[in-house]
Design a protein around this motif. Structure first.
Motif, PDB file in Angstrom:
ATOM      1  N   GLN A 291      -1.935  -7.749  34.825  1.00 44.44           N
ATOM      2  CA  GLN A 291      -2.196  -8.874  33.937  1.00 44.44           C
ATOM      3  C   GLN A 291      -1.575  -8.584  32.584  1.00 44.44           C
ATOM      4  N   LEU A 292      -0.769  -9.519  32.101  1.00 40.25           N
ATOM      5  CA  LEU A 292      -0.052  -9.310  30.863  1.00 40.25           C
ATOM      6  C   LEU A 292      -0.468 -10.333  29.828  1.00 40.25           C
ATOM      7  N   LEU A 293      -0.578  -9.863  28.601  1.00 41.48           N
ATOM      8  CA  LEU A 293      -0.771 -10.749  27.481  1.00 41.48           C
ATOM      9  C   LEU A 293       0.519 -10.811  26.698  1.00 41.48           C
ATOM     10  N   GLU A 294       0.917 -11.992  26.315  1.00 37.96           N
ATOM     11  CA  GLU A 294       2.084 -12.168  25.473  1.00 37.96           C
ATOM     12  C   GLU A 294       1.635 -12.688  24.123  1.00 37.96           C
ATOM     13  N   GLN A 295       2.306 -12.216  23.094  1.00 34.75           N
ATOM     14  CA  GLN A 295       2.020 -12.698  21.751  1.00 34.75           C
ATOM     15  C   GLN A 295       3.325 -13.122  21.087  1.00 34.75           C
ATOM     16  N   SER A 296       3.237 -14.198  20.319  1.00 31.33           N
ATOM     17  CA  SER A 296       4.421 -14.663  19.604  1.00 31.33           C
ATOM     18  C   SER A 296       4.013 -15.218  18.245  1.00 31.33           C
ATOM     19  N   PRO A 297       4.889 -15.116  17.253  1.00 34.03           N
ATOM     20  CA  PRO A 297       6.121 -14.341  17.323  1.00 34.03           C
ATOM     21  C   PRO A 297       5.830 -12.843  17.258  1.00 34.03           C
ATOM     22  N   GLN A 298       6.847 -12.058  17.505  1.00 34.84           N
ATOM     23  CA  GLN A 298       6.663 -10.611  17.440  1.00 34.84           C
ATOM     24  C   GLN A 298       6.578 -10.156  15.978  1.00 34.84           C
ATOM     25  N   PHE A 299       7.408 -10.757  15.139  1.00 36.75           N
ATOM     26  CA  PHE A 299       7.425 -10.450  13.714  1.00 36.75           C
ATOM     27  C   PHE A 299       7.384 -11.761  12.927  1.00 36.75           C
ATOM     28  N   LEU A 300       6.750 -11.720  11.769  1.00 36.73           N
ATOM     29  CA  LEU A 300       6.669 -12.897  10.920  1.00 36.73           C
ATOM     30  C   LEU A 300       6.600 -12.439   9.473  1.00 36.73           C
ATOM     31  N   SER A 301       7.529 -12.943   8.670  1.00 32.56           N
ATOM     32  CA  SER A 301       7.546 -12.613   7.251  1.00 32.56           C
ATOM     33  C   SER A 301       7.502 -13.917   6.466  1.00 32.56           C
ATOM     34  N   ILE A 302       6.488 -14.087   5.649  1.00 31.13           N
ATOM     35  CA  ILE A 302       6.327 -15.336   4.912  1.00 31.13           C
ATOM     36  C   ILE A 302       5.982 -15.058   3.455  1.00 31.13           C
ATOM     37  N   GLN A 303       6.048 -16.089   2.643  1.00 31.77           N
ATOM     38  CA  GLN A 303       5.688 -15.989   1.237  1.00 31.77           C
ATOM     39  C   GLN A 303       4.202 -16.288   1.059  1.00 31.77           C
ATOM     40  N   GLU A 304       3.638 -15.676   0.067  1.00 36.20           N
ATOM     41  CA  GLU A 304       2.240 -15.927  -0.285  1.00 36.20           C
ATOM     42  C   GLU A 304       2.019 -17.428  -0.462  1.00 36.20           C
ATOM     43  N   GLY A 305       0.925 -17.931   0.096  1.00 39.94           N
ATOM     44  CA  GLY A 305       0.596 -19.342  -0.033  1.00 39.94           C
ATOM     45  C   GLY A 305       0.993 -20.196   1.158  1.00 39.94           C
ATOM     46  N   GLU A 306       1.864 -19.669   1.991  1.00 43.32           N
ATOM     47  CA  GLU A 306       2.291 -20.426   3.180  1.00 43.32           C
ATOM     48  C   GLU A 306       1.225 -20.349   4.270  1.00 43.32           C
ATOM     49  N   ASN A 307       1.319 -21.288   5.199  1.00 42.22           N
ATOM     50  CA  ASN A 307       0.455 -21.295   6.367  1.00 42.22           C
ATOM     51  C   ASN A 307       1.213 -20.738   7.566  1.00 42.22           C
ATOM     52  N   LEU A 308       0.488 -20.198   8.541  1.00 41.07           N
ATOM     53  CA  LEU A 308       1.153 -19.665   9.720  1.00 41.07           C
ATOM     54  C   LEU A 308       0.223 -19.726  10.921  1.00 41.07           C
ATOM     55  N   THR A 309       0.848 -19.724  12.086  1.00 46.88           N
ATOM     56  CA  THR A 309       0.083 -19.676  13.336  1.00 46.88           C
ATOM     57  C   THR A 309       0.726 -18.659  14.266  1.00 46.88           C
ATOM     58  N   VAL A 310      -0.086 -17.812  14.869  1.00 46.74           N
ATOM     59  CA  VAL A 310       0.397 -16.870  15.872  1.00 46.74           C
ATOM     60  C   VAL A 310      -0.335 -17.162  17.179  1.00 46.74           C
ATOM     61  N   TYR A 311       0.315 -16.786  18.275  1.00 47.17           N
ATOM     62  CA  TYR A 311      -0.160 -17.206  19.581  1.00 47.17           C
ATOM     63  C   TYR A 311      -0.349 -16.029  20.530  1.00 47.17           C
ATOM     64  N   CYS A 312      -1.263 -16.240  21.457  1.00 48.01           N
ATOM     65  CA  CYS A 312      -1.550 -15.259  22.492  1.00 48.01           C
ATOM     66  C   CYS A 312      -1.720 -16.021  23.796  1.00 48.01           C
ATOM     67  N   ASN A 313      -1.039 -15.590  24.839  1.00 44.10           N
ATOM     68  CA  ASN A 313      -1.215 -16.316  26.101  1.00 44.10           C
ATOM     69  C   ASN A 313      -1.053 -15.406  27.303  1.00 44.10           C
ATOM     70  N   SER A 314      -1.604 -15.879  28.414  1.00 42.66           N
ATOM     71  CA  SER A 314      -1.593 -15.121  29.654  1.00 42.66           C
ATOM     72  C   SER A 314      -1.487 -16.090  30.820  1.00 42.66           C
ATOM     73  N   SER A 315      -1.035 -15.612  31.941  1.00 41.53           N
ATOM     74  CA  SER A 315      -0.977 -16.453  33.136  1.00 41.53           C
ATOM     75  C   SER A 315      -2.323 -16.477  33.853  1.00 41.53           C
ATOM     76  N   SER A 316      -3.230 -15.599  33.443  1.00 41.91           N
ATOM     77  CA  SER A 316      -4.547 -15.530  34.076  1.00 41.91           C
ATOM     78  C   SER A 316      -5.622 -16.015  33.113  1.00 41.91           C
ATOM     79  N   VAL A 317      -6.753 -16.343  33.657  1.00 46.62           N
ATOM     80  CA  VAL A 317      -7.870 -16.848  32.857  1.00 46.62           C
ATOM     81  C   VAL A 317      -8.644 -15.685  32.244  1.00 46.62           C
TER      82      VAL A 317
END
Lengths: 115, 111
Positions: free
Chosen positions: B2-28
């Motif tokens: 069972q594998l978990l994937e996360q994206s993005p791998q790297f994220l560089s942003i400026q202070e004050g910005e919004n961001l979303t990171v994700y985690c997903n799997s093929s299994s429940v």
């Protein structure tokens, strides 16, 4: 209360040697899990001990072993070290074993470098 | 496996910005956790989600568990330099099993 304590924090070994890492869990926690963290593979589960018994084991060769003492302190041993064993070894304690919702409390890790 | 994937791998942003990171799997997942790890330290638990569709908020952090319990997201509003770190998701596929960790998203928030 005191957190999870791991010793030593840093160590350097050469190929073929063996190493023993120690973990003292939070007082009252009976479950201790060990993880290997590398840049390429991320956090990989090694094994979990609960009440001095190995409860679960990850997909690592037999060179990796561990044990837990009656006071819940745990040690892990790696024999015949290979270059690829260089990693941060993290210990985590929790109240119960593998319940799937409990919080893992991690130590700061032992960084092993194999030359 | 069972594998978990996360994206993005790297994220560089400026202070004050919004961001979303994700985690997903093929299994429940039976449950999913998010941890943050800062340099030289072990991961620290941020949240646990167990119910499909669940949304939890922790100050500027919003965690969502997918309806099918195969994915999760972490949204940070108005990111601050103190949010810098490695964000790890960890999933338990069955009650009683140990958590499997994803590879993480390394976030850098620049002042």
């Amino acid at each position: 209360k005191a957190g999870v304590t791991q010793t030593p924090r840093y160590l350097i070994k050469t190929r073929g040697q063996q190493v023993t890492l120690s973990c003292s869990p939070i007082s009252g926690h009976r479950s201790v899990s060990w993880y290997q963290q590398t840049p390429g593979q991320g956090l990989q589960f090694l094994f979990e001990y609960f009440s001095e018994t190995q409860r679960n084991k990850g997909n690592f060769p037999g060179r990796f072993s561990g044990r837990q003492f009656s006071n819940s302190r745990s040690e892990m041993n790696v024999s015949t070290l290979e270059l690829g064993d260089s990693a941060l070894y993290l210990c985590a304690s929790s109240l119960s074993a593998g319940v799937g919702t409990g919080e893992l409390f991690f130590g700061e890790g032992s960084r092993l470098t194999v030359l | 496996t069972q594998l978990l994937e996360q994206s993005p791998q790297f994220l560089s942003i400026q202070e004050g910005e919004n961001l979303t990171v994700y985690c997903n799997s093929s299994s429940v997942f039976s449950s999913l956790q998010w941890y943050r790890q800062e340099p030289g330290e072990g991961p620290v638990l941020l949240v646990t989600v167990v119910t499909g569709g669940e949304v939890k908020k922790l100050k500027r952090l919003t965690f969502q568990f997918g309806d099918a319990r195969k994915d999760s997201s972490l949204h940070i509003t108005a990111a601050q330099p103190g949010d810098t770190g490695l964000y790890l998701c960890a999933g338990a596929y069955n009650y009683g099993q140990n958590f499997v960790f994803g590879p993480g998203t390394r976030l850098s928030v620049l002042p």
